[in-house]
Design a protein around this motif. Structure first.
Motif, PDB file in Angstrom:
ATOM      1  N   GLN A  35      73.222  57.788  -2.436  1.00  0.00           N
ATOM      2  CA  GLN A  35      73.148  59.539  -2.290  1.00  0.00           C
ATOM      3  C   GLN A  35      71.872  60.561  -2.045  1.00  0.00           C
ATOM      4  OE1 GLN A  35      77.114  60.540  -0.043  1.00  0.00           O
ATOM      5  NE2 GLN A  35      78.191  58.840  -1.916  1.00  0.00           N
ATOM      6  N   ARG A  71      72.460  63.663  -3.348  1.00  0.00           N
ATOM      7  CA  ARG A  71      73.379  64.708  -2.319  1.00  0.00           C
ATOM      8  C   ARG A  71      72.199  66.280  -2.153  1.00  0.00           C
ATOM      9  NH1 ARG A  71      79.053  64.758   0.044  1.00  0.00           N
ATOM     10  NH2 ARG A  71      78.990  62.203   0.744  1.00  0.00           N
ATOM     11  N   CYS A 129      78.159  56.137   2.291  1.00  0.00           N
ATOM     12  CA  CYS A 129      76.983  56.814   2.224  1.00  0.00           C
ATOM     13  C   CYS A 129      77.049  57.460   4.395  1.00  0.00           C
ATOM     14  CB  CYS A 129      75.660  55.874   2.479  1.00  0.00           C
ATOM     15  SG  CYS A 129      75.861  55.653   0.454  1.00  0.00           S
ATOM     16  N   TYR A 169      71.562  59.128   4.393  1.00  0.00           N
ATOM     17  CA  TYR A 169      71.223  58.239   3.501  1.00  0.00           C
ATOM     18  C   TYR A 169      70.344  56.303   3.552  1.00  0.00           C
ATOM     19  CZ  TYR A 169      72.952  62.541   1.213  1.00  0.00           C
ATOM     20  OH  TYR A 169      73.608  64.016   1.186  1.00  0.00           O
ATOM     21  N   PRO A 219      78.438  64.997   4.153  1.00  0.00           N
ATOM     22  CA  PRO A 219      77.301  64.350   3.269  1.00  0.00           C
ATOM     23  C   PRO A 219      75.604  65.784   2.966  1.00  0.00           C
ATOM     24  CG  PRO A 219      76.879  64.006   5.798  1.00  0.00           C
ATOM     25  CD  PRO A 219      78.111  64.356   5.225  1.00  0.00           C
TER      26      PRO A 219
END
Length: 429
Positions: free
Chosen positions: A177, A180, A253, A257, A287
């Motif tokens: 990811q 993030r 995910c 992503y 997310p």
């Protein structure tokens, strides 16, 4: 003539004898050692020169000792490391003092310098070449003059880990990811370039997604540890490692992503039996939130520790019965200043029962420094980014360790470096 020769030989023996029958002691008390960090580098250098050393656990701050030589003395002077020359008889007295059953001390023989690998990309997320100061471990290894190799996904998947004794995981996001960072940095060119390069690397290794390639890497590292290797991780490389293992076969995910939606039932499918350290944690499903799960104390409801009170305490272990955790907690203080990171510390309620806490902020239920066994090997997780930079932000200047040569937080990292060099002792019964 014979008497004259004997006299000369006697004088030579008197001169050389003490040099051969003496040890160099690197004291590690707070007021006796000018540079604690470089003392580890000296000890590593001695081992690399084929000479065994002693790690005197809980003796004068966890001191090191090895046979005296002019070359070793010169190297200490060059690197600015404090040392004492101890005659052989006096050193044997120190070993006897340490061997006393009533003394919480132990003398560990260090036999061979471990071969070290740092798992890190060549380029950072901004497309700039990784420098030692991008990571606390490579920073302190460089400062202490301890050699290491850099490896990444391609080397891991080619089974290069078998060449090493010790592996450090750079501040990686093993969930795929991209740390993030989407909400804050997705519009930046460097973020998009990092994603492009990561996807290209994954495809070149035969995977459709970055999360799949990272999971494969995580499994290779797991096999390395299980086979007898030692793995050390800091910051986000700790919890994301276990999250990736727990989510094996599950898409966690979001589409931003990996191009498709996450499994809406991902949480209920997590397999905590796969993980090294953590259990029963909850994934952060938003997310756009800069957090992976509730393992880290930074996740909502948030961390309530004033900066001036942010310290953690190291546990005292029995040196003779528990030499491994004793080695990992050697320091000239039992109280260490805290420091933050993307993963700062671990909520204790999510630790497995077989995890050993080495350092904690007990008042706030935080574990900062933890250790465990997997198969024939060992792992250690250390929360936070940089022990001498409390809140390291993107674009902050690198830490100058010459200003912190006696850093307790950095000493803990170097304990992990020398730990694999210790001669394994039979457990006392």
């Amino acid at each position: 003539m014979i008497k004259k020769c004997l006299l000369v030989l006697g004088l030579i023996g008197a001169t050389l004898g003490p040099l051969r029958a003496a040890y160099m002691l690197l004291p590690m008390e707070p007021d006796k050692q000018k540079d604690h960090l470089k003392a580890y580098g000296i000890t590593f250098w001695v081992l690399n020169n084929g000479v065994e050393a002693w790690w005197l656990l809980n003796y004068r701050g966890g001191s090191f000792a090895f046979q005296h030589s002019k070359a070793f003395e010169k190297e200490c002077l060059t690197r600015g490391v404090s040392f004492e020359i101890v005659p052989d008889a006096q050193f044997n007295g120190i070993l006897n003092q340490i061997a006393d059953p009533e003394a919480n001390m132990e003398a560990m023989k260090l036999e061979k310098a471990p071969k070290i690998a740092v798992y890190t990309p060549d380029m950072d997320s901004k497309g700039q070449r990784i420098q030692p100061w991008d990571d606390a471990v490579t920073l302190v290894l460089t400062y202490a003059e301890i050699p290491y190799d850099v490896i990444y996904d391609r080397e891991v998947m080619a089974d290069k880990l078998a060449q090493y004794d010790w592996l450090h995981l750079h501040h990686e996001d093993f969930t795929g990811q991209y740390g993030r960072f989407y909400r804050s940095f997705s519009s930046y060119a460097w973020y998009r370039e990092n994603q492009r390069r990561s996807e290209e690397l994954a495809r070149s290794l035969g995977f459709n997604k970055v999360s799949e390639s990272k999971l494969a890497v995580v499994k290779k590292i797991r096999d390395f540890v299980g086979g007898g290797g030692f793995m050390f991780a800091m910051c986000s490389a700790t919890d994301t490692y276990d999250i990736a293992l727990a989510a094996d076969g599950i898409d966690i995910c979001a589409d931003i992503y990996d191009g498709d939606a996450a499994d809406p039932n991902a949480q209920s499918k997590l397999n905590f039996g796969n993980t090294f350290a953590f259990k029963n944690f909850t994934l952060v499903r938003n997310p756009l939130e800069y957090e992976f799960s509730n393992i880290d104390v930074g996740q909502a409801p948030g961390r309530d520790v004033p900066t001036e009170q942010d310290y953690f305490s190291l546990f005292d272990f029995s040196a003779k019965w528990d030499p491994v955790p004793t080695m990992l907690t050697q320091c000239h203080t039992r109280t260490v200043k805290g420091f933050m990171g993307q993963t700062t510390a671990f909520r204790k309620q999510y630790l497995k029962t077989n995890v050993l806490i080495l350092g904690e902020n007990k008042a706030h239920g935080e574990a900062r420094y933890i250790h465990g066994i997997f198969g024939k090997g060992f792992w250690t997780f250390y929360g936070g980014h940089d022990p001498e930079d409390y809140r390291h932000l993107v674009n902050d200047p690198e830490t100058d360790l010459s200003l912190h040569p006696n850093s307790p937080g950095y000493r803990l990292i170097l304990n992990n470096i020398l730990f694999p060099a210790a001669k394994k002792k039979e457990r006392k019964t």
